[in-house]
Design a protein around this motif. Sequence first.
Motif: not given
Length: 266
Positions: A98-110, A113-115
């Motif tokens: 979920x943190x790695x999905x950019x359309x859900x979490x719109x914080x590039x830093x997170x 981090x997930x990636x």
Amino acid sequence: MTTADHYRWQRFTPRERLARFAVFLGFAVALAASMRTVEVIPEFLYDAPTQVLDLFKRMWPIEYSYYPEGVHHALVETLHIASLGTLLAIVMAIPVGILGASNIVRVPALNWLAKLILVSSRSVNTLVWALLFVAVFGPGALAGTICIAFRSIGFVGKLFAEALEECDPGPIEALTAAGAPWPSVFLKGFWPQAAPAFWGIALFRWDINVRESAVIGLVGAGGIGMVLDTAMNLFHWDRVALVLLSIFSVVIIAELVVTNIRKRII
């Protein structure tokens, strides 16, 4: 003057031919460098067919009587390692995905981090993870289970994140416009679209983990691999054949089970 006088048809342009030549040259150079590094001994290659034939003769007849006392428990333990490791991986991979999905979490830093977590999990080989956790927890099934879990996070999390990013934004926008809270948006908008892919990923990873759980025992992480390693060290080749046959049978059964379940739920 005809059209043929103006144009000369050719399969590849000079630039394309040069690029193809560069690729083939690169492969040839890499192959030559690898052959020099590996240092293949021709005498061993010539003798290999004789050694393989001798090994098969030692494996026959298979010692089936050894299965109840020496193989069955280890085989069941291997399935438990694969199943529990996959379950732990799913629990840990869902939030990372979920943190790695950019359309859900719109914080590039997170997202990064997930990636990083997902790449770190996939970049370390299963046997390396096994060696690490055997050093931490000691030999046995616990080290194998944690090893399988950590190795699977990257696989499950990455594909789950991609499935979330491919969701149709229409239902999500409708739920958001209606004032639905984020948990409802995820459960009613994202999850129904990503669920088939998620369960397919989970089943596929369990199938892979059954195979990998049979290998990590070679470094002391529990399961059938430890029985195989012991039989090889003691030169009990008839027992080695039994272990290999057992692993092959379990892998085939797991493949059939996963295929049938995928047909029913996807």
